[in-house]
Design a protein around this motif. Structure first.
Motif: not given
Lengths: 462, 462
Positions: A23, A68, A70, A98-99, A122, B214, B415, B418-419, B421-424
Motif C-alpha cells: 500500500w 492508501g 494498493a 485498488g485506489g 478497520h 482488516i 467498514w 470500506d476495505l 473502497r480504499y486500497g482493495s
C-alpha cells in the motif's frame, strides 16, 4: 508467495529483480521521476520505489497511486542515494490493484490522534504506530509460547463459557440463548436458566486458573493463553472488557518456584522483543516514550528485588512520603505504593510476597503464621502490578474452610476440592494480562491501542 | 524445575541420581520389592520405580502409594529387566504428597468408557488416552504457529465479543449484563439493548474472518487462532458450542494460492505431529483406530487431488452409487458425497473448488461465469470437510450487490465495504476447525474427547 519488503530490505542485493505488493504511504512527484513509499506491513520502513517518467508515461494508473492505494511494482534494486536505506526499487512495471480516493480516505499523511484512529479501527492497522504495536504484540505472543514450550509446559485451552463465578474476580457477562423479551420463568417468577442452552446460567470466564489447576495435576506444567472477560464499567486507559491472559500453573511448585518462574519469564519476553523487534522498539523510543528501551533492557537483564508484604509496609511507613491512601499492615497496596516501591525504593522490578490472607482470594495457600497467604505480585516501575500469582491451597480441610469463611458455597467447587482429595500436590501459578505487557513494552498510553479491536463499555464496533 | 519423566526415559543413564515427582498409576507388591509405575504427564509411558523392602519398611506412607496418589521418588537409575524400558528407578527415598483413597478414587486401573470419563472432566486428563490427546493437541497448536510464523504471518487476536451477526454462519449466543428478570424496554416494548454493556446487542463470534480481512489489508499475511462459538442445538460427535478455529487470511492471493497454502499447511501439521509425538500416535494406532498412522502419513506426504465442483458433480452422477441425498448441479455436497470423492474416487484428500454462488456466503468472490464463486473445501478420507475457504469479493459494487441480494442490510458492513473502497486487493483465506483436526489426527470418535472441557447443549461443567 510474494516477496516481503522486510526481506528485501534485509537481504536484497543491487541488481536483484523483485516484485513488491503493498500500500502506498506517500508519493512525491519530481521533475525527473516519481518517488513512492510502499509498505506491506512486514516492517515499519517502507520500500522506496522510483518510477522514471518513461514508465509513468506508460502507466495511466499512476495518477491513482495516492496514499492508501494498493499496487504492485516490479523492477530492479538499485543503490539508494537516500540516507535511510541502502537500496531502492527502480520500477519497470506497475499494476494498480485498488485506489484510495484522496478526498475521502481518512488516513492522510498527517498525524492522527489515537482517539480518532479508534473510530476507524478497520484502517488504523495501516498506520506506523498500530502496525509496530501489532508486530510487537505478535513477537510477545511467540516469546510466551517459546518460553513455556522449551520448558516442557503444555498449552491448554481452558473454557471461555463457564457455569461458575468461581473466583469472584469481577463482574460477569451472562451468555444466553434465551428469548430475552419472553424468558421462561420458574414458578417463583425467577428466570428459568434450566431452559437455557447449557441447562444452567453461564458466563464468560474471568480466569482459566481453576481449570489450569486440573490440567497441572495431570501434566505437571501447563499454561493458558486466551481471552478473558470483565464486565466492569471502567472507562480507563488500563481496562478492557475483553483481554488476553497468560496463566501458567505448576504442580510440585511452591511460592519460591513461582517467583523464580515469573522473573525468568518476564526477562525472556523482554529480551526476545528487544532481539526480534529492534526497529519497532526504536520507533516507540523515538515517538511514544523515551524510556521504553531503558525499561526493556532493565526488565530483560536485571534481577528483580524481593520484599515481603510486611517489609514493604515498613518501607512505606518509613518513607516519609505523604501518600494519598493510608499505609498499614492489612490494607492492600495502592498503585502509588507499588510505584514507590519499584521506582524509588528498589529502582527496579520488585516482587512483593506473603500478603494478608484477608485481602486475597480463597485459593491462596495459608502460611504457617495463620494470617498471611503465599501470594506474590510483580511490581514494575511506571506501571505497578504486571503479574499476580500464588501458591494454591492444596490441603483439603484448609481450602474448604477458606471457601466457607469467605461466604462462598462449597457445592460448585466439588471438582476443585476433589483435586485436593486425590493426588493433591503443592502447586502454584500466576497470571499476566497480555495487553498490559504489550502496553508496558511499547510505552503506549492507552490499552485500547495495543489490541486490534478493543471492547470497552459502549464499544463493540468492528 | 524438577526432572521430567520424558527426559529421564530419553536421556537418563544407568547410575544417574534422579528425583521424579508424579502420580502413581499402578503398584505391584512382590516378595522382594514393590513396583510402582509413576506418570507426570510428560509422556505416555510412566517410569517404573522399584522400591526395595528395606526402603519400604522405612517408609510408612508406602501403603498409601495407591493409584492416583502423588509422590516423589529419589534414587538411582538401574538397567531394567523389563522389555518395555531400558532403565528403571531404584528408589532410596520416597515422599508421599497426597493420597487417593482406593475406595472412592474414580480412576482405577480398569478401562473406563469415554462417556463416564466426561463426567469426571477434572480427573480424565490423568488417563492414558486423554493425556495423549492433550499432548497431540499441544503439538498441533505449535505446528500451526510454526507454519505461519516461518512464512511471515502475524498471529492476530480477533474479538470474541462482536456486535455483528456478520456471516450468518450459525446460531448466536447473546452476551449481556442486563438484569434479565427486569430488562429495560424501549417505548415499543422491545428489549432496550442501548442500555446493555456495549450500548447495543452483542454476541459471541462465529468467525474472526471479517476482522482478519482488516488485518490482512495492513499486514498482508495474518492468521487467527482462537475460540469461536455456535449456539446450535447439535448433540453429535462432531459439534461443540465452543471450539478453536484457525483462520489465515492473505492479501494479494487468489483461490489458487489459497488452495496451495491449505495443502502445504495440512501436510506440515501432520508431518510435525508424526515427528514430535511418535509414542502418542502409536498409542492411537494400537488402541483407538488402526488407520491413524497410514492416514497421517498420507496427509503429510501425498499431494491432494483437485476437482472443480462441476467435475465433482459429474463424477458423482457417473458413480452409479445410490446416494441417500440427491446429486445435481446447484445442490450442496453432503457428507456421503464428500467421502465418496475422497475415499473412493480420489483415494486421497481432494480439494473441490468453484461452488455455485447460491449455496455459498456473500463474501466469496463471484467468478466470471456469473454463477460460481471462488470457494474451496478440502475433503479428507473418513471425515469429509476439514477446511473451507475462499477468495473474497474485493470489488466494491459486486460485494454490495451480493449483500443486498442475500437479503442482508449493508449498513453494519460499512467498514467491511470500506476495505473495498480504499486500497482493495485480491485476498483469500480459509478456516480450519481445530478440534476436528485433532479428532482426525488421533482417530478419536467423539469431538468432546479432544478438548479439555467441552461445551455442548446442557453441558458447561468444570
Amino acid at each position: 508467495m510474494q516477496q516481503r519488503i522486510k526481506d528485501i530490505l534485509q537481504q536484497g542485493q543491487v541488481g536483484d529483480r523483485v516484485t513488491v505488493k503493498g500500500w502506498v504511504r506517500t508519493k512525491r512527484e519530481l521533475k525527473e521521476c516519481t518517488f513512492v513509499n510502499v509498505n506491506d506491513g512486514s516492517t515499519l520502513a517502507g520500500l522506496q520505489v522510483v518510477i522514471p517518467n518513461t514508465v509513468a508515461a506508460a502507466t495511466p494508473a499512476i495518477k491513482d497511486l495516492t496514499t492508501g492505494a494498493a499496487a504492485e511494482f516490479s523492477g530492479e534494486l538499485v543503490p539508494s542515494p537516500g540516507k535511510n536505506q541502502a537500496i531502492e526499487l527502480h520500477a519497470q512495471q506497475i499494476h494498480l490493484w485498488g485506489g484510495a480516493d484522496p478526498e475521502t480516505y481518512p488516513l492522510q499523511k498527517k498525524r492522527h490522534s489515537f482517539e480518532f484512529l479508534r473510530t476507524i479501527g478497520h484502517l488504523r492497522p495501516r498506520t506506523n504506530t498500530l502496525g509496530a504495536v501489532m508486530r510487537v504484540r505478535n513477537a510477545c505472543a511467540m516469546a510466551i509460547h517459546q518460553f513455556f514450550q522449551e520448558r516442557g509446559f503444555l498449552w491448554v485451552h481452558t473454557p471461555i463459557i463457564t457455569a461458575s463465578d468461581c473466583e469472584g474476580a469481577g463482574e460477569l457477562f451472562t451468555v444466553t440463548t434465551l428469548d430475552l423479551a419472553q424468558p421462561p420463568k420458574t414458578p417463583e417468577g425467577q428466570i428459568d436458566f434450566s431452559q437455557d442452552f447449557f441447562g444452567r446460567r453461564a458466563y464468560l470466564t474471568v480466569s482459566g486458573q481453576l481449570e489450569a489447576e486440573i490440567m497441572a495435576t495431570a501434566f505437571t506444567n501447563v499454561y493458558t493463553f486466551g481471552p478473558t472477560f470483565r464486565a466492569e464499567n471502567s472507562n480507563t486507559s488500563r481496562h478492557l472488557a475483553e483481554f488476553w491472559m497468560v496463566e501458567p500453573e505448576m504442580a510440585f511448585c511452591d511460592l519460591m518456584g513461582d517467583m523464580e518462574l515469573a522473573e525468568a519469564f518476564l526477562q525472556f519476553v523482554f529480551r526476545y522483543v528487544l532481539d526480534h523487534c529492534p526497529e519497532e522498539m526504536a520507533f516507540f523510543q523515538e515517538r511514544i516514550d523515551k524510556s521504553v528501551m531503558a525499561t526493556a533492557e532493565q526488565m530483560a537483564s536485571q534481577p528483580f528485588a524481593r520484599l515481603s508484604y510486611t517489609e514493604a509496609i515498613q518501607v512505606l511507613e518509613k518513607s516519609g512520603r505523604a501518600f494519598e491512601f493510608p499505609v498499614a499492615w492489612g490494607l492492600d497496596l495502592q498503585s502509588e505504593h507499588e510505584r514507590y516501591l519499584a521506582e524509588e525504593y528498589c529502582q527496579r522490578p520488585v516482587i512483593v510476597y506473603d500478603y494478608p490472607a484477608a485481602i486475597k482470594a480463597f485459593y491462596m495457600r495459608l502460611n504457617d503464621d495463620g494470617k498471611t497467604v503465599a501470594a506474590m505480585d510483580v511490581l514494575a516501575p511506571k506501571i505497578g502490578e504486571i503479574i499476580g500469582g500464588s501458591q494454591r491451597e492444596e490441603r483439603f480441610d484448609v481450602l474448604q474452610q477458606r471457601i466457607v469463611s469467605q461466604g462462598l458455597d462449597p457445592a460448585p467447587y466439588w471438582w476443585y476440592l476433589d483435586l485436593r482429595r486425590y493426588g493433591s500436590v503443592p502447586h502454584a501459578g500466576f497470571g499476566l494480562g497480555f495487553e498490559r505487557l504489550v502496553q508496558f513494552m511499547t510505552g503506549m498510553d492507552n490499552i485500547r491501542d495495543v489490541i486490534p479491536f478493543p471492547r470497552t463499555p459502549g464499544n463493540a464496533e468492528f
